[in-house]
Design a protein around this motif. Structure first.
Motif, PDB file in Angstrom:
ATOM      1  N   ASP A  14       0.841  -1.122  -0.195  1.00 27.44           N
ATOM      2  CA  ASP A  14       0.113  -0.115  -0.172  1.00 27.44           C
ATOM      3  C   ASP A  14       1.019   1.307  -0.020  1.00 27.44           C
ATOM      4  OD1 ASP A  14      -2.559   1.330   0.448  1.00 27.44           O
ATOM      5  OD2 ASP A  14      -1.904   1.977   2.244  1.00 27.44           O
ATOM      6  N   LYS A  18       1.109   4.087  -2.989  1.00 25.63           N
ATOM      7  CA  LYS A  18       0.848   5.670  -2.718  1.00 25.63           C
ATOM      8  C   LYS A  18       2.414   6.296  -3.041  1.00 25.63           C
ATOM      9  CE  LYS A  18      -2.285   5.164   1.005  1.00 25.63           C
ATOM     10  NZ  LYS A  18      -2.412   4.950   2.394  1.00 25.63           N
ATOM     11  N   GLY A  85      -7.590  -4.147  -1.318  1.00 25.26           N
ATOM     12  CA  GLY A  85      -8.547  -3.438  -1.378  1.00 25.26           C
ATOM     13  C   GLY A  85      -8.169  -2.442   0.075  1.00 25.26           C
ATOM     14  N   GLU A  86      -9.107  -2.309   0.604  1.00 20.15           N
ATOM     15  CA  GLU A  86      -8.906  -1.344   2.096  1.00 20.15           C
ATOM     16  C   GLU A  86      -8.271  -2.213   2.991  1.00 20.15           C
ATOM     17  OE1 GLU A  86      -9.131   1.993   4.169  1.00 20.15           O
ATOM     18  OE2 GLU A  86      -9.975   1.819   2.129  1.00 20.15           O
ATOM     19  N   LEU A  87      -7.572  -1.761   3.635  1.00 25.46           N
ATOM     20  CA  LEU A  87      -6.331  -2.337   4.416  1.00 25.46           C
ATOM     21  C   LEU A  87      -6.904  -2.290   5.850  1.00 25.46           C
ATOM     22  CD1 LEU A  87      -2.679  -1.744   3.445  1.00 25.46           C
ATOM     23  CD2 LEU A  87      -4.024  -3.653   3.054  1.00 25.46           C
ATOM     24  N   PRO A  88      -7.130  -3.531   6.694  1.00 22.86           N
ATOM     25  CA  PRO A  88      -7.567  -3.202   8.113  1.00 22.86           C
ATOM     26  C   PRO A  88      -6.407  -2.772   8.824  1.00 22.86           C
ATOM     27  CG  PRO A  88      -6.853  -5.441   7.455  1.00 22.86           C
ATOM     28  CD  PRO A  88      -6.886  -4.693   6.201  1.00 22.86           C
ATOM     29  N   GLN A  89      -6.731  -2.919   9.963  1.00 23.20           N
ATOM     30  CA  GLN A  89      -5.767  -2.131  10.973  1.00 23.20           C
ATOM     31  C   GLN A  89      -4.662  -3.450  11.094  1.00 23.20           C
ATOM     32  OE1 GLN A  89      -7.180  -1.625  15.134  1.00 23.20           O
ATOM     33  NE2 GLN A  89      -5.883  -0.346  15.579  1.00 23.20           N
TER      34      GLN A  89
END
Length: 103
Positions: A14, A18, A85-89
């Motif tokens: 991730d 970015k 996708g959206e990364l969790p904690q």
């Protein structure tokens, strides 16, 4: 330790996405600026030839007839990273810093 390393791998992927986006935005900005400079230089050269070029023999300075140089930025060593996708904690944060065992 595998689970922690895998967890960190996801965040590293991730982070790299970015960073690539950030650098590509910089490259695109500089490319627009270079194109603008090139266009202005071409215009100045054309104006010179309109006013003075016809009075000068081409053999006097052949390089003066060359087009304006153009520059481009190249991207090198781009690795194809998986799209996440959206990364969790982070697992390490969920476990309050305790490594998960059992694997």
């Amino acid at each position: 330790l595998f689970y922690t390393a895998y967890d960190e791998l996801l965040f590293e992927i991730d982070r790299r996405h970015k960073e690539m986006t950030r650098q590509m935005e910089i490259v695109q900005s500089h490319e627009r600026e270079l194109q603008s400079i090139h266009t202005a230089e071409e215009r100045k050269r054309n104006i010179f030839f309109e006013y003075y070029g016809r009075y000068l023999p081409p053999s006097l300075c052949p390089a003066i007839q060359a087009p304006a140089p153009s520059f481009e930025l190249l991207v090198d060593n781009v690795a194809e990273l998986p799209v996440l996708g959206e990364l969790p904690q982070r697992l390490s944060e969920l476990n309050h810093g305790e490594p998960k065992t059992g694997g």
